[in-house]
Design an enzyme around this catalytic site. Structure first.
Site, PDB file in Angstrom:
ATOM      1  N   LYS A 234     -21.784 -11.492 -44.447  1.00 43.78           N
ATOM      2  CA  LYS A 234     -21.511 -11.230 -43.314  1.00 43.78           C
ATOM      3  C   LYS A 234     -20.705  -9.828 -43.162  1.00 43.78           C
ATOM      4  CE  LYS A 234     -17.848 -11.948 -39.927  1.00 43.78           C
ATOM      5  NZ  LYS A 234     -16.358 -12.045 -39.638  1.00 43.78           N
TER       6      LYS A 234
ATOM      7  N   LYS B 224     -14.811  -5.880 -41.616  1.00 41.45           N
ATOM      8  CA  LYS B 224     -13.839  -4.968 -42.239  1.00 41.45           C
ATOM      9  C   LYS B 224     -13.248  -5.132 -43.736  1.00 41.45           C
ATOM     10  CE  LYS B 224     -12.821  -4.914 -37.485  1.00 41.45           C
ATOM     11  NZ  LYS B 224     -11.842  -5.758 -36.987  1.00 41.45           N
TER      12      LYS B 224
ATOM     13  N   LYS C 210      -8.264 -17.085 -45.827  1.00 45.37           N
ATOM     14  CA  LYS C 210      -7.180 -16.083 -46.271  1.00 45.37           C
ATOM     15  C   LYS C 210      -6.335 -16.500 -47.386  1.00 45.37           C
ATOM     16  CE  LYS C 210      -7.601 -12.884 -42.221  1.00 45.37           C
ATOM     17  NZ  LYS C 210      -7.434 -12.985 -40.797  1.00 45.37           N
TER      18      LYS C 210
HETATM   19  P1  ADP Z   1     -13.982  -8.271 -38.937  1.00 47.84           P
HETATM   20  O1  ADP Z   1     -14.618  -9.542 -39.697  1.00 47.84           O
HETATM   21  O2  ADP Z   1     -14.484  -6.945 -39.372  1.00 47.84           O
HETATM   22  O3  ADP Z   1     -12.420  -8.230 -39.182  1.00 47.84           O
HETATM   23  P2  ADP Z   1     -13.243  -9.271 -36.514  1.00 47.84           P
HETATM   24  O4  ADP Z   1     -12.673 -10.697 -37.273  1.00 47.84           O
HETATM   25  O5  ADP Z   1     -11.996  -8.345 -36.122  1.00 47.84           O
HETATM   26  O6  ADP Z   1     -13.953  -8.464 -37.412  1.00 47.84           O
HETATM   27  O7  ADP Z   1     -14.223  -9.567 -35.296  1.00 47.84           O
HETATM   28  C1  ADP Z   1     -14.020  -9.196 -33.935  1.00 47.84           C
HETATM   29  C2  ADP Z   1     -15.541  -9.705 -33.280  1.00 47.84           C
HETATM   30  O8  ADP Z   1     -16.657  -9.264 -33.881  1.00 47.84           O
HETATM   31  C3  ADP Z   1     -15.149 -11.068 -33.417  1.00 47.84           C
HETATM   32  O9  ADP Z   1     -15.723 -11.702 -31.826  1.00 47.84           O
HETATM   33  C4  ADP Z   1     -16.368 -11.469 -33.976  1.00 47.84           C
HETATM   34  O10 ADP Z   1     -16.786 -12.749 -34.146  1.00 47.84           O
HETATM   35  C5  ADP Z   1     -17.600 -10.435 -34.199  1.00 47.84           C
HETATM   36  N1  ADP Z   1     -17.765 -10.212 -35.373  1.00 47.84           N
HETATM   37  C6  ADP Z   1     -17.337  -9.476 -36.503  1.00 47.84           C
HETATM   38  N2  ADP Z   1     -18.062  -9.528 -37.533  1.00 47.84           N
HETATM   39  C7  ADP Z   1     -19.327  -9.803 -37.161  1.00 47.84           C
HETATM   40  C8  ADP Z   1     -20.712  -9.914 -37.542  1.00 47.84           C
HETATM   41  N3  ADP Z   1     -20.859  -9.529 -38.909  1.00 47.84           N
HETATM   42  N4  ADP Z   1     -21.795 -10.569 -36.961  1.00 47.84           N
HETATM   43  C9  ADP Z   1     -21.429 -10.784 -35.729  1.00 47.84           C
HETATM   44  N5  ADP Z   1     -20.386 -10.656 -35.190  1.00 47.84           N
HETATM   45  C10 ADP Z   1     -19.170 -10.266 -35.862  1.00 47.84           C
END
Ligand code: ADP
Ligand code: TRP
Length: 320
Positions: A189, A192, A110
């Protein structure tokens, strides 16, 4: 076995969240003592818009319930409804080495992206450790990206036990290695924070638009194409049966099959796969009172466990 996990309401949930996390959460309610929460304190580290935060929390709860989380089988609650977690986070922070947090890649990433770091972002893993340790969780199902945070949690718990005597349960991460990282519409990947998500509860029209935006190469319809590695095909894999997959692969390889047609097939699959959940979500959204009651009940069940652990911790460190 006690399972616990949380998800941040920092945006609208997407296919990556579902296949990477939510699906496993919902499965574990069947044969485990399961606790799931919406990590709104954590979301504050990146989201400073009150109305948006409230909305995303509401959406996340609806999503979980619609996707099959059953409040009779699992405890679902809002993190901030159990403020005891912040006290535990403080106590844990007094035995967390700076270096441990400085090494966390999610924090370093970040910073590298130019996000201004505040103390909350830095201390994020300590709050996460408190989330887990407060409920005596034994297993924490998370995506690969959270592995390091779980190591931090274990480290903190072990330190605590070493200093003050056996007080905290040392949890284990449960990482489903089969769930490859779900790619976003640009092939990175899905996240959000990258603006490349496909949201399972978007309207049919929005969903179609998003599928249309999936990045592909510019080969013409006529040209034969290798399906492996192309974004549309990779996403289709999440939904299709083996036969459907072979069928799409064969069409791509034969030529005369364009990305546009494959995107339509993907769109139809997403709608079909989430059909029941989409209908259920619409019904639930009509009754915000019932959803709030589920959260209240979840909070009171979670809080009962939290208060017992916190009492143990306070006594161990000499606050009582
Ligand atoms: P984001 O990256 O969208 O902010 P988060 O970090 O809030 O998502 O992730 C919430 C959950 O979803 C975590 O357990 C994370 O490992 C899973 N996750 C998020 N994006 C992916 C992805 N592209 N593929 C697999 N798992 C994911
Ligand atoms: N940091 C997790 C994520 O971004 C969310 C989270 C917060 C969490 N507290 C937790 C996950 C406790 C598991 C256990 O995905």
């Amino acid at each position: 076995m006690r399972y616990l996990s949380g998800i941040q309401p920092s945006g609208i949930l997407h296919l990556g969240n579902y296949f990477g996390a939510i699906r496993q959460h919902i499965r574990s309610q069947e044969d485990h003592d399961a606790y799931y929460f919406i990590a709104d304190y954590h979301a504050l580290t990146t989201l400073k818009e009150p109305e948006k935060l409230r909305g995303y929390v509401r959406d996340a709860v609806l999503d979980y319930l619609a996707l099959g989380l059953d409040p009779r089988k699992a405890v679902i609650f809002r993190q901030s409804d159990v403020p005891e977690v912040t006290e535990l986070a403080w106590i844990l922070s007094t035995l967390t080495p700076m270096g441990l947090l400085e090494r966390c890649t999610s924090y370093k990433d970040k910073i590298a992206k130019g996000i201004d770091a505040d103390h909350g972002l830095f201390a994020y893993p300590v709050l996460m450790a408190a989330d887990i340790l407060l409920y005596d969780a034994q297993r924490v199902p998370v995506g690969k990206d959270q592995k390091q945070h779980l190591e931090v949690t274990r480290d903190i718990a072990q330190r605590f036990n070493h200093m003050y005597g056996e007080t905290l349960v040392v949890p284990e991460a449960e990482i489903d290695e089969r769930t490859a990282l779900v790619p976003g519409i640009d092939g990175q990947k899905m996240s959000k924070s990258y603006g490349n998500t496909i949201e399972m509860f978007a309207t049919e029209k929005q969903l179609k638009k998003t599928c249309g935006k999936i990045v592909t190469d510019s080969r013409s319809v006529e040209e034969p194409k290798e399906p492996e590695g192309n974004n549309v095909f990779e996403l289709y894999k999440l939904f299709a049966s083996e036969t459907e997959l072979q069928d799409m692969a064969a069409r791509f390889r034969a030529g005369g099959y364009g990305y546009g047609e494959a995107k339509m097939a993907l769109h139809a699959k997403i709608l079909e796969y989430f059909g029941t959940a989409r209908a259920r979500r619409e019904e639930l959204a009509k009754d915000p009172g019932a959803v709030e009651a589920i959260l209240r009940d979840g909070a009171s069940r979670a809080r009962a466990v939290a208060q017992r652990t916190l009492e143990r911790v306070r006594r161990a460190v000499g606050l009582r």
